[in-house]
Design an enzyme around this catalytic site. Structure first.
Site, PDB file in Angstrom:
ATOM      1  N   SER A  90       0.862  -1.189   0.000  1.00 14.05           N
ATOM      2  CA  SER A  90       0.000   0.000   0.000  1.00 14.05           C
ATOM      3  C   SER A  90       0.894   1.234   0.000  1.00 14.05           C
ATOM      4  O   SER A  90       2.077   1.157   0.358  1.00 14.05           O
ATOM      5  CB  SER A  90      -0.927  -0.024   1.209  1.00 14.05           C
ATOM      6  OG  SER A  90      -0.205  -0.226   2.392  1.00 14.05           O
ATOM      7  N   GLU A 141       1.120   5.549   0.870  1.00  5.78           N
ATOM      8  CA  GLU A 141       0.533   6.677   1.617  1.00  5.78           C
ATOM      9  C   GLU A 141       0.889   8.007   0.947  1.00  5.78           C
ATOM     10  O   GLU A 141       2.039   8.235   0.567  1.00  5.78           O
ATOM     11  CB  GLU A 141       1.087   6.641   3.046  1.00  5.78           C
ATOM     12  CG  GLU A 141       0.565   7.762   3.911  1.00  5.78           C
ATOM     13  CD  GLU A 141       0.982   7.568   5.371  1.00  5.78           C
ATOM     14  OE1 GLU A 141       0.839   6.444   5.909  1.00  5.78           O
ATOM     15  OE2 GLU A 141       1.451   8.550   5.957  1.00  5.78           O
ATOM     16  N   ASP A 184      -0.569  14.393  15.826  1.00  3.29           N
ATOM     17  CA  ASP A 184       0.430  15.154  16.575  1.00  3.29           C
ATOM     18  C   ASP A 184      -0.172  16.479  16.978  1.00  3.29           C
ATOM     19  O   ASP A 184      -0.933  17.067  16.223  1.00  3.29           O
ATOM     20  CB  ASP A 184       1.682  15.359  15.734  1.00  3.29           C
ATOM     21  CG  ASP A 184       2.551  14.113  15.788  1.00  3.29           C
ATOM     22  OD1 ASP A 184       2.647  13.513  16.876  1.00  3.29           O
ATOM     23  OD2 ASP A 184       3.092  13.732  14.740  1.00  3.29           O
ATOM     24  N   PHE A 204      12.703  14.940  10.776  1.00  2.00           N
ATOM     25  CA  PHE A 204      11.469  14.204  10.977  1.00  2.00           C
ATOM     26  C   PHE A 204      11.694  13.020  11.927  1.00  2.00           C
ATOM     27  O   PHE A 204      10.891  12.754  12.818  1.00  2.00           O
ATOM     28  CB  PHE A 204      10.957  13.752   9.611  1.00  2.00           C
ATOM     29  CG  PHE A 204       9.544  13.288   9.626  1.00  2.00           C
ATOM     30  CD1 PHE A 204       8.555  14.053  10.242  1.00  2.00           C
ATOM     31  CD2 PHE A 204       9.175  12.080   9.037  1.00  2.00           C
ATOM     32  CE1 PHE A 204       7.246  13.623  10.276  1.00  2.00           C
ATOM     33  CE2 PHE A 204       7.869  11.640   9.074  1.00  2.00           C
ATOM     34  CZ  PHE A 204       6.907  12.412   9.696  1.00  2.00           C
ATOM     35  N   HIS A 231       3.894  -1.095   3.659  1.00  2.00           N
ATOM     36  CA  HIS A 231       3.202   0.185   3.451  1.00  2.00           C
ATOM     37  C   HIS A 231       4.282   1.248   3.189  1.00  2.00           C
ATOM     38  O   HIS A 231       5.159   1.439   4.026  1.00  2.00           O
ATOM     39  CB  HIS A 231       2.403   0.537   4.709  1.00  2.00           C
ATOM     40  CG  HIS A 231       1.645   1.824   4.632  1.00  2.00           C
ATOM     41  ND1 HIS A 231       0.424   1.940   3.996  1.00  2.00           N
ATOM     42  CD2 HIS A 231       1.928   3.074   5.112  1.00  2.00           C
ATOM     43  CE1 HIS A 231      -0.026   3.188   4.100  1.00  2.00           C
ATOM     44  NE2 HIS A 231       0.875   3.891   4.774  1.00  2.00           N
TER      45      HIS A 231
HETATM   46  C1  FAD Z   1       1.054   4.751   9.844  1.00  2.00           C
HETATM   47  C2  FAD Z   1       0.990   6.126  10.463  1.00  2.00           C
HETATM   48  C3  FAD Z   1       0.200   7.093   9.871  1.00  2.00           C
HETATM   49  C4  FAD Z   1       0.106   8.387  10.443  1.00  2.00           C
HETATM   50  N1  FAD Z   1      -0.704   9.315   9.840  1.00  2.00           N
HETATM   51  C5  FAD Z   1      -0.878  10.515  10.431  1.00  2.00           C
HETATM   52  C6  FAD Z   1      -1.801  11.489   9.899  1.00  2.00           C
HETATM   53  O1  FAD Z   1      -2.430  11.260   8.856  1.00  2.00           O
HETATM   54  N2  FAD Z   1      -1.962  12.661  10.570  1.00  2.00           N
HETATM   55  C7  FAD Z   1      -1.269  12.932  11.724  1.00  2.00           C
HETATM   56  O2  FAD Z   1      -1.459  14.020  12.297  1.00  2.00           O
HETATM   57  N3  FAD Z   1      -0.398  12.052  12.255  1.00  2.00           N
HETATM   58  C8  FAD Z   1      -0.183  10.852  11.639  1.00  2.00           C
HETATM   59  N4  FAD Z   1       0.685   9.945  12.195  1.00  2.00           N
HETATM   60  C9  FAD Z   1       1.450  10.317  13.411  1.00  2.00           C
HETATM   61  C10 FAD Z   1       0.667  10.042  14.692  1.00  2.00           C
HETATM   62  O3  FAD Z   1      -0.503  10.787  14.715  1.00  2.00           O
HETATM   63  C11 FAD Z   1       1.590  10.434  15.855  1.00  2.00           C
HETATM   64  O4  FAD Z   1       2.636   9.506  15.984  1.00  2.00           O
HETATM   65  C12 FAD Z   1       0.896  10.690  17.180  1.00  2.00           C
HETATM   66  O5  FAD Z   1       1.844  11.322  18.043  1.00  2.00           O
HETATM   67  C13 FAD Z   1       0.395   9.435  17.898  1.00  2.00           C
HETATM   68  O6  FAD Z   1      -0.686   8.922  17.269  1.00  2.00           O
HETATM   69  P1  FAD Z   1      -1.263   7.471  17.692  1.00  2.00           P
HETATM   70  O7  FAD Z   1      -2.477   7.255  16.907  1.00  2.00           O
HETATM   71  O8  FAD Z   1      -0.194   6.462  17.645  1.00  2.00           O
HETATM   72  O9  FAD Z   1      -1.621   7.808  19.234  1.00  2.00           O
HETATM   73  P2  FAD Z   1      -1.915   6.918  20.496  1.00  2.00           P
HETATM   74  O10 FAD Z   1      -2.038   5.483  20.168  1.00  2.00           O
HETATM   75  O11 FAD Z   1      -3.030   7.571  21.203  1.00  2.00           O
HETATM   76  O12 FAD Z   1      -0.567   7.079  21.354  1.00  2.00           O
HETATM   77  C14 FAD Z   1      -0.027   8.374  21.603  1.00  2.00           C
HETATM   78  C15 FAD Z   1       0.864   8.329  22.842  1.00  2.00           C
HETATM   79  O13 FAD Z   1       0.045   8.196  23.994  1.00  2.00           O
HETATM   80  C16 FAD Z   1       0.409   7.057  24.751  1.00  2.00           C
HETATM   81  N5  FAD Z   1      -0.848   6.514  25.277  1.00  2.00           N
HETATM   82  C17 FAD Z   1      -1.847   5.905  24.593  1.00  2.00           C
HETATM   83  N6  FAD Z   1      -2.866   5.605  25.428  1.00  2.00           N
HETATM   84  C18 FAD Z   1      -2.499   6.016  26.663  1.00  2.00           C
HETATM   85  C19 FAD Z   1      -3.131   6.010  27.945  1.00  2.00           C
HETATM   86  N7  FAD Z   1      -4.355   5.494  28.119  1.00  2.00           N
HETATM   87  N8  FAD Z   1      -2.465   6.535  29.010  1.00  2.00           N
HETATM   88  C20 FAD Z   1      -1.223   7.071  28.853  1.00  2.00           C
HETATM   89  N9  FAD Z   1      -0.579   7.135  27.669  1.00  2.00           N
HETATM   90  C21 FAD Z   1      -1.210   6.609  26.591  1.00  2.00           C
HETATM   91  C22 FAD Z   1       1.103   6.130  23.762  1.00  2.00           C
HETATM   92  O14 FAD Z   1       1.998   5.251  24.411  1.00  2.00           O
HETATM   93  C23 FAD Z   1       1.829   7.141  22.888  1.00  2.00           C
HETATM   94  O15 FAD Z   1       3.006   7.582  23.517  1.00  2.00           O
HETATM   95  C24 FAD Z   1       0.834   8.674  11.632  1.00  2.00           C
HETATM   96  C25 FAD Z   1       1.643   7.699  12.212  1.00  2.00           C
HETATM   97  C26 FAD Z   1       1.738   6.431  11.644  1.00  2.00           C
HETATM   98  C27 FAD Z   1       2.624   5.392  12.271  1.00  2.00           C
END
Ligand code: FAD
Length: 281
Positions: free
Chosen positions: A8, A10, A101, A208, A258
């Site tokens: 895939s 992105e 982020d 990055f 991916h």
């Molecule tokens: C494949 C991929 C695609 C992405 N696409 C985008 C995009 O389109 N737009 C964008 O803005 N960003 C994108 N990102 C970046 C991503 O949004 C960031 O890495 C962001 O900081 C974390 O997102 P997450 O969904 O992993 O968050 P989460 O899974 O919520 O985790 C974030 C942080 O919080 C911690 N955490 C989770 N749950 C808890 C809890 N209950 N208590 C305490 N700590 C907790 C985790 O350990 C981690 O450190 C992408 C990343 C990847 C790998």
């Protein structure tokens, strides 16, 4: 397809008419590899909301499987629900669900603190309609208090309904394989797809990587730094390094790959062609 596994790609949603035209050409070039889907990123706080949606719908109209990313940070439940309804109505079946982020100058944190809450909300509102991808971090998310806590947060996203995961990019295959082993030990049995970042530009990649916690091994930093402004040589070297990484991942077994394209097809096409020829012999 590559060695009979799905791949895939992105993209980010382009801003200008030139960017839109460039992305059309890029996806046409990459379509020769018969990707399982194209995904389109989403600016945290909804900054690319309309552009992400337009890009996804355009790809879908061209006959591709398109998967929008949704990030929940600084969005309300109502805003997310509106997006879900639009995507469902349009027949979109796959989403990449993220926290996002924290954008600079953020005013409101939104209704969701973590991606797991978003996944749970999507399941609650739309049942099993969407295949949900979430993010995974073989080298540990930069905000995590510990690797174990990060792994538990990842497990939580799967437990509340995510179907599969795409990893942050890495250049150290051992980090990925160890992460997958740890997931299996915790009873996580969804596909964990390596996210592959080709090397286009050292300064941009270093910046990055520092921000997202992806390690560039010292030897690789030193080699890339030495190319300075010689981009063609840097890209040729980078394509060799990333092709070797993909070959190792494929030979030891991954469910899919991916690619983070940065809306460019050239380097990725070279990598896929290199790896495909490795696997023909
Ligand atoms: C494949 C991929 C695609 C992405 N696409 C985008 C995009 O389109 N737009 C964008 O803005 N960003 C994108 N990102 C970046 C991503 O949004 C960031 O890495 C962001 O900081 C974390 O997102 P997450 O969904 O992993 O968050 P989460 O899974 O919520 O985790 C974030 C942080 O919080 C911690 N955490 C989770 N749950 C808890 C809890 N209950 N208590 C305490 N700590 C907790 C985790 O350990 C981690 O450190 C992408 C990343 C990847 C790998």
């Amino acid at each position: 397809m590559m060695k009979n596994i799905p791949i895939s790609f992105e993209f980010f949603p382009p801003k200008t008419a030139d960017g839109i035209a460039n992305l059309r050409k890029t996806r046409e070039k990459l379509s020769v590899f018969k990707p399982e889907f194209f995904s389109v990123t989403f600016g945290a706080g909804g900054s690319t909301r309309d552009r992400t949606m337009e890009t996804v719908f355009e790809m879908q109209a061209e006959g591709y499987n398109a998967a929008p990313h949704i990030s929940c940070i600084s969005s309300s439940k109502e805003e997310i629900l509106e997006l879900l309804v639009s995507y469902k109505k349009q027949g979109i079946k796959r989403l990449v669900a993220l926290r996002g982020d924290v954008p600079s100058g953020l005013v409101s944190a939104g209704d969701f603190k973590y991606a797991a809450e978003l996944v749970s909300f999507i399941r609650q509102e739309t049942g099993d309609w969407f295949h949900l991808e979430v993010a995974a971090y073989p080298e540990v998310h930069p905000e995590a208090r510990s690797a174990a806590k990060d792994l538990n947060s990842f497990k939580n996203k799967i437990d509340v309904g995510a179907n599969s995961a795409i990893t942050q990019y890495f250049y150290n295959a051992d980090a990925y394989f160890k992460f997958v082993d740890d997931c299996i030990k915790l009873g996580i049995n969804v596909p964990i797809v390596p996210g592959i970042m080709p090397i286009y530009n050292y300064t941009q990649l270093a910046r990055f990587s520092d921000a997202c916690g992806a390690e560039i091994p010292r030897w690789l930093r030193m080699r890339l730094e030495a190319y300075a402004d010689d981009l063609p040589s840097l890209r040729a070297f980078g394509a060799d390094v990333v092709s070797d990484l993909c070959s190792r991942l494929l030979s030891e077994g991954v469910p899919s790959l991916h690619f983070y394209t940065l809306n460019q097809a050239g380097v990725i096409s070279n990598i896929i062609n290199n790896v495909s020829s490795d696997f023909k012999t």
